[in-house]
Scaffold this motif. Structure first.
Motif, PDB file in Angstrom:
ATOM      1  N   GLU A   1       1.007  -1.347   0.237  1.00  0.00           N
ATOM      2  CA  GLU A   1       0.243  -0.110   0.057  1.00  0.00           C
ATOM      3  C   GLU A   1       0.658   1.385  -0.152  1.00  0.00           C
ATOM      4  O   GLU A   1       1.614   0.985   0.466  1.00  0.00           O
TER       5      GLU A   1
ATOM      6  N   MET B   1      -4.618   2.796  -1.386  1.00  0.00           N
ATOM      7  CA  MET B   1      -3.476   2.511  -2.919  1.00  0.00           C
ATOM      8  C   MET B   1      -2.379   1.912  -2.951  1.00  0.00           C
ATOM      9  O   MET B   1      -1.976   2.051  -2.399  1.00  0.00           O
ATOM     10  N   TYR B   2      -2.843   0.684  -3.995  1.00  0.00           N
ATOM     11  CA  TYR B   2      -1.730  -0.207  -3.754  1.00  0.00           C
ATOM     12  C   TYR B   2      -1.076  -0.284  -5.059  1.00  0.00           C
ATOM     13  O   TYR B   2      -1.418   0.375  -6.598  1.00  0.00           O
ATOM     14  N   ASN B   3       0.573  -0.346  -5.124  1.00  0.00           N
ATOM     15  CA  ASN B   3       1.522  -0.812  -5.626  1.00  0.00           C
ATOM     16  C   ASN B   3       1.961  -2.079  -5.732  1.00  0.00           C
ATOM     17  O   ASN B   3       2.348  -2.913  -5.286  1.00  0.00           O
TER      18      ASN B   3
ATOM     19  N   ARG C   1     -10.288   5.300  -8.151  1.00  0.00           N
ATOM     20  CA  ARG C   1     -10.807   6.579  -8.772  1.00  0.00           C
ATOM     21  C   ARG C   1     -11.397   6.729  -9.456  1.00  0.00           C
ATOM     22  O   ARG C   1     -12.279   7.587  -9.939  1.00  0.00           O
TER      23      ARG C   1
ATOM     24  N   SER D   1      -1.023   9.150  -5.133  1.00  0.00           N
ATOM     25  CA  SER D   1      -2.630   9.086  -5.890  1.00  0.00           C
ATOM     26  C   SER D   1      -3.043   8.377  -4.389  1.00  0.00           C
ATOM     27  O   SER D   1      -3.917   7.405  -4.492  1.00  0.00           O
ATOM     28  N   GLU D   2      -2.830   8.947  -2.821  1.00  0.00           N
ATOM     29  CA  GLU D   2      -3.605   8.387  -2.107  1.00  0.00           C
ATOM     30  C   GLU D   2      -4.454   9.224  -1.891  1.00  0.00           C
ATOM     31  O   GLU D   2      -5.414   9.029  -1.145  1.00  0.00           O
TER      32      GLU D   2
ATOM     33  N   TRP E   1      -7.351   9.274  -3.307  1.00  0.00           N
ATOM     34  CA  TRP E   1      -7.295   8.998  -5.166  1.00  0.00           C
ATOM     35  C   TRP E   1      -9.624   9.040  -4.706  1.00  0.00           C
ATOM     36  O   TRP E   1      -9.387   9.076  -5.819  1.00  0.00           O
TER      37      TRP E   1
END
Length: 446
Positions: free
Chosen positions: A33, A108-110, A141, A355-356, A358
């Protein structure tokens, strides 16, 4: 979910290992996250941050050299998730197991694919990953926009019903400019509806078909182009101060074609076949022409409005002058609002690199559709079809409000005052000829 994710190394790296060797290179997939990004990597002695474990970091962090540095999250010790894949012997490729990773926390995950192993060189990969939310495949989003387009479609439908009912009722008195307003309303309704169904299809299937999305953005580009040309034509006094645009018609059409192409390219790059923001340089290359044309249009619109207001004031057309003043005020408010919103959009993106935020990102896109709709409502209100629509048409009459209203009412015996109408009509005809000559001369100068 990982689907057919395969890693490839170069031949030189593969041939440097024996055929019977077990593990000859490590590739790691790490999912985390955005809020836990500090749990990935580390820095030795305050130096540059490194994702991979170096000899110095191995002493400080206790990590294993050649692997990604991972510290458990305070909320969930199983996160971040790291999936290891090892090359075997001297094989050129290795396939990641097709497995699902369940995410239980909204955020928001990467996903990173990293090789810290010095044995692996020239790494490339193929395959895909599938992300799905509880409500469907739409990214978080983008999901609120599907509901937004439902409301916008209903709003355009309501405007269409009200406008078209008056359009049919007073069809004998319809002005050319009102035909263009009808077209813009229809295109707006069509565009909002198409966007909803495009998002609905994306949410259920997980893919954005190129053909469908291209068709949607094309309708949107046409709507935006015609809307801007409509505002420009109104500002020039088309149908009110001048019967035609004259020599400016070709310039207006050329500007419209140029704007359509710029808008189409930008929208296609942002939506067709993609769900992520395009790279900064590519977006800048596509946004600049669109922004330049919008700025040029605004300048031309307000310059034309200034001339139109001067003409109406000189001719003492108080009713038309009042309409154009209201129109000018509405445009000024929309331009100021646009500039303020652009500043907020730049601030929003500059202060949220990961982008937290979103969950509120959809508002950036929605604002422009709402602004266009509100401005269209103002135009519909000012130029609504009615039995007195011809009062706003090009006639060249320099009469005051009282005389105009008297010519539209009945006398005491129930008959229309023909003498007064004929008198006004004759005066209008004679003055119209002189004004047409003036406009023709002005068009030649322009």
């Amino acid at each position: 979910m990982f689907v057919n994710v395969t890693f490839w190394r170069n031949a030189e790296s593969a041939e440097s290992h024996a055929k019977m060797a077990h593990s000859t290179g490590l590739v790691q997939a790490i999912l985390f996250e955005a809020a836990d990004r500090d749990n990935i990597g580390g820095s030795a002695y305050g130096g540059q941050r490194s994702i991979c474990c170096t000899p110095d970091l191995a002493k400080l962090e206790g990590c294993k050299q050649g692997e990604v540095i991972r510290r458990p999250s305070s909320d969930d010790p199983d996160w971040p998730v790291v999936v290891d894949t090892h090359f075997s012997a001297n094989h050129l490729s290795v396939k990641l197991d097709d497995e699902e990773v369940h995410i239980t926390k909204t955020g928001m995950y990467n996903l990173f694919f990293i090789s810290c192993d010095p044995k692996v060189r020239g790494l490339a990969m193929s395959g895909k990953t599938i992300w799905r939310n509880p409500g469907g495949y739409l990214p978080g989003r983008m999901a609120p926009l599907m509901r937004f387009y439902v409301f916008m479609s209903l709003a355009y439908l309501l405007v269409m019903v009200v406008w078209f009912s008056n359009y049919i009722r007073f069809w004998r008195d319809i002005l050319p400019i009102q035909n263009w307003i009808t077209l813009v309303i229809a295109l707006g309704l069509f565009e909002m509806t198409l966007w909803y169904f495009e998002y609905l299809n994306f949410n259920s299937s997980g893919v954005r078909p190129v053909g469908i999305t291209t068709w949607v953005v094309t309708v949107g580009a046409i709507r935006k182009t015609i809307s801007r040309l409509l505002i420009l034509s109104i500002s020039m006094g088309y149908g009110v101060v001048r019967p035609t645009l004259g020599g400016l018609t070709s310039k207006v059409l050329l500007l419209g074609l140029t704007y359509f192409l710029a808008s189409e390219l930008l929208d296609i790059s942002e939506n067709v076949g993609t769900i992520n923001d395009i790279s900064g340089k590519a977006k800048l290359f596509l946004v600049l022409p669109d922004a330049f044309l919008d700025a040029f249009l605004i300048l031309w619109i307000f310059t034309s409005l200034s001339r139109t207001l001067e003409k109406l004031q000189a001719r003492r057309s108080s009713v038309k002058l009042d309409i154009y003043r209201k129109f000018t005020n509405a445009l000024a408010v929309s331009v100021i609002g646009s500039v303020v919103w652009i500043g907020y959009e730049v601030y929003f993106k500059a202060t949220d690199p990961f982008s937290e935020r979103w969950q509120s990102a959809w508002i950036i896109t929605a604002f422009w559709d709402v602004l266009a709709f509100v401005l269209l409502i103002v135009i519909c209100y000012l130029w609504a079809p009615s039995q007195s629509s011809q009062r706003y048409a090009y006639s060249g009459e320099a009469v005051d409000d009282e005389e105009e209203s008297q010519s539209l009412t009945k006398g005491s015996d129930g008959d229309v005052g023909m003498v007064k109408i004929d008198k006004d009509r004759n005066a209008g005809v004679s003055s119209a000829f002189s004004l047409e000559d003036d406009e023709a001369e002005e068009d030649k100068r322009e």
